[in-house]
Design a protein around this motif. Structure first.
Motif, PDB file in Angstrom:
ATOM      1  N   VAL A 189       0.850  -1.191   0.000  1.00 13.21           N
ATOM      2  CA  VAL A 189       0.000   0.000   0.000  1.00 13.21           C
ATOM      3  C   VAL A 189       0.886   1.243   0.000  1.00 13.21           C
ATOM      4  CG1 VAL A 189      -1.752   1.277   1.320  1.00 13.21           C
ATOM      5  CG2 VAL A 189      -1.823  -1.228   1.232  1.00 13.21           C
ATOM      6  N   ALA A 190       0.488   2.262  -0.730  1.00 15.12           N
ATOM      7  CA  ALA A 190       1.253   3.515  -0.761  1.00 15.12           C
ATOM      8  C   ALA A 190       1.427   4.039   0.657  1.00 15.12           C
ATOM      9  CB  ALA A 190       0.545   4.548  -1.625  1.00 15.12           C
ATOM     10  N   ILE A 191       2.649   4.458   0.976  1.00 16.32           N
ATOM     11  CA  ILE A 191       2.951   4.923   2.333  1.00 16.32           C
ATOM     12  C   ILE A 191       2.063   6.096   2.717  1.00 16.32           C
ATOM     13  CG2 ILE A 191       4.770   6.502   1.594  1.00 16.32           C
ATOM     14  CD1 ILE A 191       4.756   4.359   4.809  1.00 16.32           C
ATOM     15  N   GLU A 192       1.629   6.891   1.728  1.00 18.14           N
ATOM     16  CA  GLU A 192       0.755   8.019   2.029  1.00 18.14           C
ATOM     17  C   GLU A 192      -0.564   7.560   2.625  1.00 18.14           C
ATOM     18  OE1 GLU A 192       3.630   9.214  -1.111  1.00 18.14           O
ATOM     19  OE2 GLU A 192       2.248   7.519  -0.868  1.00 18.14           O
ATOM     20  N   GLU A 197      -3.812   6.953   7.766  1.00 18.93           N
ATOM     21  CA  GLU A 197      -4.508   6.201   8.813  1.00 18.93           C
ATOM     22  C   GLU A 197      -3.820   6.392  10.163  1.00 18.93           C
ATOM     23  OE1 GLU A 197      -7.367   4.614   8.482  1.00 18.93           O
ATOM     24  OE2 GLU A 197      -7.461   5.081   6.348  1.00 18.93           O
ATOM     25  N   TRP A 198      -2.477   6.385  10.152  1.00 17.25           N
ATOM     26  CA  TRP A 198      -1.732   6.553  11.400  1.00 17.25           C
ATOM     27  C   TRP A 198      -1.987   7.925  12.016  1.00 17.25           C
ATOM     28  CZ3 TRP A 198       0.201   4.203  15.285  1.00 17.25           C
ATOM     29  CH2 TRP A 198       1.064   4.872  16.151  1.00 17.25           C
ATOM     30  N   MET A 199      -2.036   8.947  11.181  1.00 12.88           N
ATOM     31  CA  MET A 199      -2.260  10.301  11.707  1.00 12.88           C
ATOM     32  C   MET A 199      -3.660  10.434  12.302  1.00 12.88           C
ATOM     33  SD  MET A 199      -0.105  12.793   9.140  1.00 12.88           S
ATOM     34  CE  MET A 199      -0.227  11.855   7.629  1.00 12.88           C
ATOM     35  N   LEU A 273       3.850  13.977   6.574  1.00 13.33           N
ATOM     36  CA  LEU A 273       3.347  15.053   7.414  1.00 13.33           C
ATOM     37  C   LEU A 273       3.544  16.393   6.706  1.00 13.33           C
ATOM     38  CD1 LEU A 273       4.905  14.051  10.859  1.00 13.33           C
ATOM     39  CD2 LEU A 273       2.559  13.682  10.149  1.00 13.33           C
ATOM     40  N   THR A 274       2.733  17.361   7.063  1.00 16.65           N
ATOM     41  CA  THR A 274       2.977  18.707   6.556  1.00 16.65           C
ATOM     42  C   THR A 274       4.280  19.214   7.158  1.00 16.65           C
ATOM     43  OG1 THR A 274       1.793  19.798   8.371  1.00 16.65           O
ATOM     44  CG2 THR A 274       0.499  19.163   6.415  1.00 16.65           C
TER      45      THR A 274
END
Length: 408
Positions: A189-192, A197-199, A273-274
């Protein structure tokens, strides 16, 4: 007009033109749980082209998969044609989408029982896969066989963990077993998507739930990027993260194992992350590593308090106190603010001697030395070595220069 009424208006238009239409997915789940509604999803028997002709403002956001976004009074409402999906690629994307006319057939393709319910405009619920029962029992179950759902889309593993953190639900045993079986597929799955989901997990009411399942399924050891912080996840499991602000959870997690900061930095670097968020996390981590024993406001010197400021001081003390004592301190941002207001100097612009005045007084060209000298004067004022008035600061500066000349 509230979101329900806006969605109801869309459904009415579709029905008036002979189509079936229902609220679906997370909207229905959150209505039944009496949670705040974030967005509206509607499923319909109408084809995308038919939906486009019925509304004035429509955005073809995912028309190839049957989804368009109808704009009503500035609110986006996703409208998707009943569909089935086949031939999933890389445990993530369907290779083909077929439009159907059956609501039940459309709901069958969805991930979890609680997300596979529909509701009509009169609030009647259509529940073919025990979604209401799952909500009542506060358990995450899949539509049909868990093995099939996760073989189709590995991101559903992270979605299950995220829902447990958001809702405080447990995950059923068959779902856990399938998550373990397909955990390595998460790396496809794309890390993005994983990072997103983690954020959400880090912003959820029950983050310990997620950490528990990451460890139970050994995702924390086997799957990138979580294996970068495997030890940190195990260490923070003993703390209750619910009382921490999201930024504090990041700080606690990334500094839980201070002997392995390379892993923490690798994990942070892997996420999308931003720039603002990443800088906030890095600053907090830096402060925690610099002041690991500060658990009380009075532990900080005036100079340290001045430089940290309200937010950084508040987060630092709370995390260190939790690490040391297992509990959060009785500390508010107002108390920290009051402590800073008592300082003889609150900010650099309040210094009674400016850089150009120093250059003129010393008859020196402006340069890097001005910033360094200002910092020395600020420290002297905060430590009570000199008062913050121009005459005394100039005298202190004279002595400072004289001392430097003697040491050369």
């Amino acid at each position: 007009m509230n979101l329900f009424e806006l969605g109801k208006n869309v459904i009415l238009v579709l029905e008036e033109h002979g189509h079936q239409a229902y609220f679906v997915g997370g909207f229905v789940r959150d209505v039944l749980l009496d949670r705040p509604i974030q967005d509206i999803d509607i499923c319909t028997s109408a084809l995308p082209d038919e939906v486009i002709t019925l509304f004035e403002h429509v955005i073809p956001t995912g028309i190839q998969h049957g989804t368009v976004t109808v704009m009503i009074e500035g609110a986006p409402i996703e409208v998707t044609t009943f569909r089935t999906e086949e031939g999933y690629l890389d445990h993530r994307r369907p290779s083909s989408v077929s439009f159907v006319t059956s609501l039940k057939e459309d709901l069958l393709r969805r991930d979890f029982s609680m997300n596979a319910m529909a509701m009509d405009k009169d609030r009647n619920i259509y529940d073919y896969f025990q979604g209401s029962e799952a909500l009542e029992n506060k358990v995450i179950t899949t539509v049909g066989q868990a093995f099939e759902r996760f073989s189709e889309d590995a991101l559903r593993i992270m979605r299950a963990i995220r829902f447990s953190a958001q809702l405080g639900f447990t995950i059923s045993e068959d779902v856990i077993h399938s998550m373990i079986h397909f955990r390595e597929s998460l790396e496809l799955v794309a890390i993005e998507r994983t990072a997103a989901e983690w954020m959400k997990i880090m912003d959820s009411p029950y983050p310990n739930q997620a950490i528990h399942y990451l460890i139970q399924t050994k995702i924390h050891q086997e799957v990138y990027p979580f294996r970068c912080i495997a030890r940190q996840l195990e260490l923070v499991q003993k703390f209750s993260l619910s009382g921490l602000e999201p930024i504090e959870r990041w700080g606690l997690l990334l500094t839980a194992e201070e002997q392995d900061m390379d892993g923490a930095y690798s994990f942070l670097a892997s996420l999308t992350l931003t720039k603002k968020m990443k800088n906030q996390v890095l600053l907090l981590v830096e402060n925690l590593l610099r002041y690991p024993t500060i658990t009380l406001l009075q532990d900080l010197s005036a100079f340290e308090l001045y430089h940290l400021g309200v937010e950084n001081t508040f987060h630092l003390i709370r995390i260190n106190h939790l690490k040391t004592n297992g509990t959060l301190p009785n500390l508010s941002k107002q108390v920290v603010q009051e402590g800073i207001m008592k300082l003889p100097l609150k900010k650099e612009t309040g210094l009674a001697l400016k850089g150009h005045e120093m250059a003129l007084y010393l008859q020196k060209e402006p340069g890097k030395w001005i910033g360094e000298t200002i910092e020395s004067l600020i420290r002297a004022v905060l430590e009570g070595k000199v008062s913050n008035n121009q005459e005394e600061l100039l005298q202190y500066l004279t002595n400072l220069v004289k001392l430097e000349d003697e040491n050369e």
